[in-house]
Design a protein around this motif. Sequence first.
Motif, PDB file in Angstrom:
ATOM      1  N   SER A 136       0.525  -0.386 -10.392  1.00 28.62           N
ATOM      2  CA  SER A 136      -0.482  -0.183  -9.414  1.00 28.62           C
ATOM      3  C   SER A 136      -1.763  -0.776 -10.261  1.00 28.62           C
ATOM      4  O   SER A 136      -2.829  -0.546  -9.424  1.00 28.62           O
ATOM      5  CB  SER A 136      -0.683   1.358  -9.427  1.00 28.62           C
ATOM      6  OG  SER A 136       0.642   1.753  -8.705  1.00 28.62           O
ATOM      7  N   GLN A 194       2.512   3.182 -12.597  1.00 30.47           N
ATOM      8  CA  GLN A 194       1.140   3.073 -13.292  1.00 30.47           C
ATOM      9  C   GLN A 194       0.920   1.646 -13.634  1.00 30.47           C
ATOM     10  O   GLN A 194      -0.284   0.993 -13.181  1.00 30.47           O
ATOM     11  CB  GLN A 194       0.983   3.906 -14.571  1.00 30.47           C
ATOM     12  CG  GLN A 194       0.948   5.376 -14.125  1.00 30.47           C
ATOM     13  CD  GLN A 194       0.834   6.053 -15.246  1.00 30.47           C
ATOM     14  OE1 GLN A 194       0.914   5.879 -16.567  1.00 30.47           O
ATOM     15  NE2 GLN A 194       0.597   7.475 -15.386  1.00 30.47           N
ATOM     16  N   LEU A 242       2.078   2.102  -3.278  1.00 26.04           N
ATOM     17  CA  LEU A 242       1.050   2.531  -4.358  1.00 26.04           C
ATOM     18  C   LEU A 242       0.613   3.678  -4.117  1.00 26.04           C
ATOM     19  O   LEU A 242       0.517   4.684  -4.982  1.00 26.04           O
ATOM     20  CB  LEU A 242      -0.328   1.488  -4.199  1.00 26.04           C
ATOM     21  CG  LEU A 242      -0.463   0.216  -4.441  1.00 26.04           C
ATOM     22  CD1 LEU A 242      -1.669  -0.331  -4.291  1.00 26.04           C
ATOM     23  CD2 LEU A 242       0.288   0.053  -5.897  1.00 26.04           C
ATOM     24  N   GLN A 296      -2.412  -5.759  -8.511  1.00 18.97           N
ATOM     25  CA  GLN A 296      -2.963  -6.075  -7.055  1.00 18.97           C
ATOM     26  C   GLN A 296      -3.645  -7.484  -6.980  1.00 18.97           C
ATOM     27  O   GLN A 296      -3.240  -8.153  -5.601  1.00 18.97           O
ATOM     28  CB  GLN A 296      -3.952  -4.749  -6.647  1.00 18.97           C
ATOM     29  CG  GLN A 296      -3.240  -3.517  -6.562  1.00 18.97           C
ATOM     30  CD  GLN A 296      -4.146  -2.491  -6.419  1.00 18.97           C
ATOM     31  OE1 GLN A 296      -5.048  -2.621  -5.342  1.00 18.97           O
ATOM     32  NE2 GLN A 296      -4.243  -1.423  -7.203  1.00 18.97           N
ATOM     33  N   ASP A 311       0.777  -1.074  -0.039  1.00 20.32           N
ATOM     34  CA  ASP A 311       0.099   0.165   0.040  1.00 20.32           C
ATOM     35  C   ASP A 311       0.871   1.177   0.037  1.00 20.32           C
ATOM     36  O   ASP A 311       0.506   2.367  -0.638  1.00 20.32           O
ATOM     37  CB  ASP A 311      -1.010   0.118   1.155  1.00 20.32           C
ATOM     38  CG  ASP A 311      -2.178  -1.018   1.098  1.00 20.32           C
ATOM     39  OD1 ASP A 311      -2.439  -1.566  -0.124  1.00 20.32           O
ATOM     40  OD2 ASP A 311      -2.848  -1.573   2.198  1.00 20.32           O
ATOM     41  N   LYS A 321       1.235   6.852  -6.729  1.00 21.34           N
ATOM     42  CA  LYS A 321       0.031   7.956  -7.120  1.00 21.34           C
ATOM     43  C   LYS A 321       0.716   9.288  -7.253  1.00 21.34           C
ATOM     44  O   LYS A 321      -0.077  10.283  -7.911  1.00 21.34           O
ATOM     45  CB  LYS A 321      -1.020   7.694  -6.251  1.00 21.34           C
ATOM     46  CG  LYS A 321      -1.799   6.337  -6.487  1.00 21.34           C
ATOM     47  CD  LYS A 321      -2.724   6.167  -5.693  1.00 21.34           C
ATOM     48  CE  LYS A 321      -3.760   4.943  -5.738  1.00 21.34           C
ATOM     49  NZ  LYS A 321      -4.773   4.737  -5.075  1.00 21.34           N
TER      50      LYS A 321
END
Length: 235
Positions: A210, A207, A95, A215, A92, A99
Amino acid sequence: DLDVYLLRMPAFRAALDPSSGVDLEPLVQLLLEKKRKEHRRLRDCLRSKRYQRLISEWSAFLEDPAPKGPAGPNSKVPIQEVAFVAIRKAFDRVLRRGKKLGPEASPEELHRLRIACKKLRYLLTFFRSLLPAEALNPFLKELKRLQDHLGDFNDLHVQGTALRTFAGELMDTNRGPPPTLLAMGQLLGQMEMAQAKEREACRQHIQRFSQPRNQKKLENVLKGAQGATGKKATP
């Protein structure tokens, strides 16, 4: 670092015009002087009483039995639960940092993402025996691609910063003739172009990393491990 720069010198010369390669010799001499100085510092440190005392005390600590004490508050938590929670948190974090990356992401932002990826990789490697290889390997492959680009960007940034510092030292000591400084400037220009390409590659790969399908790969890794151990991971 100094060894790395010296080992890369043939590549630096090859990146320039044949007539400009010889102009890097003052830089080579500066690096060799710095290397000799740092080697002396290291040698003196290893021969110091402080270092000998450190080694002696560390050896004694390792040989002493572990002190007895009360069990830790989480000592009875199954290792699977500890591992799965830590892996999810690390993923997490990757990610979240990914972002935030824009087209002009700073070296500091990319470095923080690189560190987050390394921590995730360490966890997956450390707890590998708990995870199914057939599910883990595809996920690790995607993570390694991202790490490779982040590492290349970081290397270029560090080398460019060092090259500017070396150019300043050559100028301040009047040891850098104009042809040498021009050659170093050409190298810096090439590094900046390569850095821009790697920055974009990093952004594209985070990108991709993610995406929901990736995931899902991690979820398959953890679910596979749960099935093998019969333990349910804490969400």
